[in-house]
Motif scaffolding. Sequence first.
Motif, PDB file in Angstrom:
ATOM      1  N   ASP A   1       0.828  -1.206   0.000  1.00 30.40           N
ATOM      2  CA  ASP A   1       0.000   0.000   0.000  1.00 30.40           C
ATOM      3  C   ASP A   1       0.859   1.251   0.000  1.00 30.40           C
ATOM      4  N   ARG A   2       1.996   1.164   0.648  1.00 35.13           N
ATOM      5  CA  ARG A   2       2.952   2.262   0.644  1.00 35.13           C
ATOM      6  C   ARG A   2       4.338   1.726   0.982  1.00 35.13           C
ATOM      7  N   TRP A   3       5.362   2.450   0.574  1.00 36.68           N
ATOM      8  CA  TRP A   3       6.724   2.044   0.881  1.00 36.68           C
ATOM      9  C   TRP A   3       7.598   3.294   0.905  1.00 36.68           C
ATOM     10  N   GLY A   4       8.803   3.152   1.441  1.00 33.80           N
ATOM     11  CA  GLY A   4       9.686   4.298   1.498  1.00 33.80           C
ATOM     12  C   GLY A   4      11.065   3.919   2.008  1.00 33.80           C
ATOM     13  N   VAL A   5      11.920   4.937   2.089  1.00 36.32           N
ATOM     14  CA  VAL A   5      13.284   4.760   2.586  1.00 36.32           C
ATOM     15  C   VAL A   5      13.535   5.832   3.628  1.00 36.32           C
ATOM     16  N   SER A   6      14.036   5.427   4.788  1.00 39.72           N
ATOM     17  CA  SER A   6      14.294   6.363   5.882  1.00 39.72           C
ATOM     18  C   SER A   6      15.784   6.345   6.237  1.00 39.72           C
ATOM     19  N   PRO A   7      16.547   7.376   5.800  1.00 34.43           N
ATOM     20  CA  PRO A   7      17.966   7.449   6.193  1.00 34.43           C
ATOM     21  C   PRO A   7      18.080   7.784   7.682  1.00 34.43           C
ATOM     22  N   HIS A   8      19.149   7.314   8.309  1.00 35.35           N
ATOM     23  CA  HIS A   8      19.396   7.633   9.708  1.00 35.35           C
ATOM     24  C   HIS A   8      20.886   7.560   9.980  1.00 35.35           C
ATOM     25  N   ASP A   9      21.281   7.811  11.220  1.00 27.86           N
ATOM     26  CA  ASP A   9      22.705   7.899  11.561  1.00 27.86           C
ATOM     27  C   ASP A   9      23.464   6.608  11.296  1.00 27.86           C
ATOM     28  N   HIS A  10      22.768   5.467  11.358  1.00 34.38           N
ATOM     29  CA  HIS A  10      23.448   4.177  11.226  1.00 34.38           C
ATOM     30  C   HIS A  10      23.190   3.516   9.866  1.00 34.38           C
ATOM     31  N   GLY A  11      22.663   4.270   8.913  1.00 27.70           N
ATOM     32  CA  GLY A  11      22.412   3.703   7.589  1.00 27.70           C
ATOM     33  C   GLY A  11      21.055   4.105   7.073  1.00 27.70           C
ATOM     34  N   LYS A  12      20.279   3.148   6.626  1.00 24.62           N
ATOM     35  CA  LYS A  12      18.944   3.444   6.116  1.00 24.62           C
ATOM     36  C   LYS A  12      18.030   2.250   6.359  1.00 24.62           C
ATOM     37  N   THR A  13      16.755   2.538   6.403  1.00 27.25           N
ATOM     38  CA  THR A  13      15.731   1.504   6.527  1.00 27.25           C
ATOM     39  C   THR A  13      14.780   1.617   5.345  1.00 27.25           C
TER      40      THR A  13
END
Length: 217
Positions: free
Chosen positions: A115-127
């Motif tokens: 239904d939805r998807w995405g990419v979340s960058p953060h200090d330890h990489g990405k999700t």
Amino acid sequence: MNVRPCPASCQEWELPFLAEPERVAPLRRAVRLNLTLWGLPTLIDAAQLCLTELVTNVITHVGVKTPAWVAVSLKGTHLRIEVTDPDAGTLPKPLRASPTEENGRGLSLVAAVADRWGVSPHDHGKTTWCELATGSAQPEARLGDPRDMRAEALLTLYGSRPLPAPRTSRLSRATAEEAAIGVIADLLHWLSAHDGDLDYALDLAQVRFEAEAGAAG
């Protein structure tokens, strides 16, 4: 691979893994087992496809043997699948693959199924994550059987955090053994009643026991 299925009461499961092609099949089986336990069998095919593509994306674009993390959880009316890796430099995006190309369709499949998807960058990489609507599918409650109720109570206690500090057991060895056998029998009955795979669950329990025993030794 050290996989522990999450009981229906917690509806959350996570696991570190190395990004290797041979890790995909055990992760797919773990998703199937947990969604069966949670009473969401209609989501198994879509969830396995999404997980496969997210993990394959790490293997292909970040690198084989990259330390990564997968998490699957039930958030309200959606099942959320997350794959975390240490590379925040390049954010994945769907590609337009030609009919003759074998690669490049992974995230396009995820975008089409989820239904939805995405990419979340953060200090330890990405999700990289996606969510699947559960619709009217909810974990089924089974009441009346005392074995089910005992197992549910134990699973709820076992899945709680934090755990209490260990205490010296007051049970005799014989009494403790009898109680442990009863617990195992009740849990197997509960798993069977919820359409779980008994052989697969026992195999995973044995793998976990041997891994932890080896680490302790």
